[in-house]
Scaffold this motif. Sequence first.
Motif, mmCIF file in Angstrom:
data_model
loop_
_atom_site.group_PDB
_atom_site.id
_atom_site.type_symbol
_atom_site.label_atom_id
_atom_site.label_comp_id
_atom_site.label_asym_id
_atom_site.label_seq_id
_atom_site.Cartn_x
_atom_site.Cartn_y
_atom_site.Cartn_z
ATOM 1 N N THR A 161 46.000 37.497 50.170
ATOM 2 C CA THR A 161 46.145 38.634 49.258
ATOM 3 C C THR A 161 44.810 38.960 48.599
ATOM 4 O O THR A 161 44.434 40.138 48.478
ATOM 5 C CB THR A 161 47.203 38.330 48.185
ATOM 6 N N ARG A 162 44.081 37.934 48.185
ATOM 7 C CA ARG A 162 42.779 38.171 47.554
ATOM 8 C C ARG A 162 41.823 38.854 48.519
ATOM 9 O O ARG A 162 41.075 39.779 48.136
ATOM 10 C CB ARG A 162 42.185 36.856 47.063
ATOM 11 N N CYS A 165 42.753 42.524 48.876
ATOM 12 C CA CYS A 165 42.306 43.280 47.702
ATOM 13 C C CYS A 165 40.810 43.584 47.790
ATOM 14 O O CYS A 165 40.364 44.687 47.447
ATOM 15 C CB CYS A 165 42.611 42.502 46.423
ATOM 16 N N THR A 207 56.028 40.261 46.033
ATOM 17 C CA THR A 207 56.174 39.678 44.709
ATOM 18 C C THR A 207 55.582 40.639 43.674
ATOM 19 O O THR A 207 54.758 41.503 44.005
ATOM 20 C CB THR A 207 55.441 38.330 44.607
ATOM 21 N N ASP A 208 56.002 40.473 42.427
ATOM 22 C CA ASP A 208 55.436 41.311 41.362
ATOM 23 C C ASP A 208 53.929 41.102 41.274
ATOM 24 O O ASP A 208 53.171 42.055 41.038
ATOM 25 C CB ASP A 208 56.093 40.971 40.022
ATOM 26 N N GLY A 209 53.495 39.863 41.471
ATOM 27 C CA GLY A 209 52.068 39.567 41.400
ATOM 28 C C GLY A 209 51.275 40.301 42.478
ATOM 29 O O GLY A 209 50.164 40.776 42.224
ATOM 30 N N GLU A 210 51.829 40.392 43.677
ATOM 31 C CA GLU A 210 51.142 41.101 44.760
ATOM 32 C C GLU A 210 51.043 42.588 44.451
ATOM 33 O O GLU A 210 49.992 43.218 44.656
ATOM 34 C CB GLU A 210 51.884 40.866 46.073
ATOM 35 N N VAL A 212 51.020 44.014 41.513
ATOM 36 C CA VAL A 212 50.043 44.179 40.434
ATOM 37 C C VAL A 212 48.619 44.038 40.980
ATOM 38 O O VAL A 212 47.716 44.813 40.627
ATOM 39 C CB VAL A 212 50.298 43.147 39.313
ATOM 40 N N ALA A 213 48.400 43.048 41.846
ATOM 41 C CA ALA A 213 47.060 42.819 42.402
ATOM 42 C C ALA A 213 46.594 44.014 43.228
ATOM 43 O O ALA A 213 45.435 44.446 43.111
ATOM 44 C CB ALA A 213 47.068 41.554 43.255
#
Length: 249
Positions: A161-162, A165, A207-210, A212-213
């Motif tokens: 994911t990083r 981004c 996921t919510d984190g993904e 948001v990222a």
Amino acid sequence: MSEAPDADGAPLFLVEELPAGDVLTVDGAEGRHAVDVLRLGVGERVRVSDGQGQLVVGSVLAAADSALQVQVLTRHDVPAPDPTFVLVQALPKGDHGPLAVDLATELGVDRVVPWTAARCVTRWRDDRVEKGLAKWRSAARAASKQARRPRVPEVTEPMSTRQVCGMLADVDLALVLHEQARQPFTKIDVPRSGTIAVIVGPEGGLTDGEVVAFRAAGAHSVRLGAEVLRTSTAGAAALAALSARTRWA
């Protein structure tokens, strides 16, 4: 540079390199398919490409011993499509990965990025990375032939994911397909040139984190329609919608 000529139903064969000269040979697996499966005969029109935009249109001079001899009629240097389409595809289960690549290739994707999302059931570890990439790249090659595409899409190494981004910093528009997004795809201002990335999550969802990222990296969270599409088909649907507003317009 020149546009790809009308295929006119002529089959496309992929070779490692297009040699100079008025006659070229298609052998190996491609030659066997041409002679033993398609049973091409003298005079039939064919197309031969290196998969990187170099294209020959020719006619069969001879077909024997699992090899084609092709008379070169015209040569073309087909430019890369604009805008460039990038599909960031979360790793699906089983054969859904190659299926996603197959469909995306037929609908114009230029680069496919395997993504190790948090909720992916499938995990490419150790030797499974090379095996997984080989299947995806084989699917891209086969679909390119089916679609008569002289450019085979690139399938990159898997990204986290990083890393995805970070990649988004270099694109002109990034779209995250999300069934709970408020913004419909039709309301997005799509550029007619540059690079457009589409991010497709796994069967278990984002996921919510993904989310948001990706938003923090500049991506737009959008929904294609009322239906929730499978991870193997969502990317293709988005690419078709993008093509209708850019390349096909």
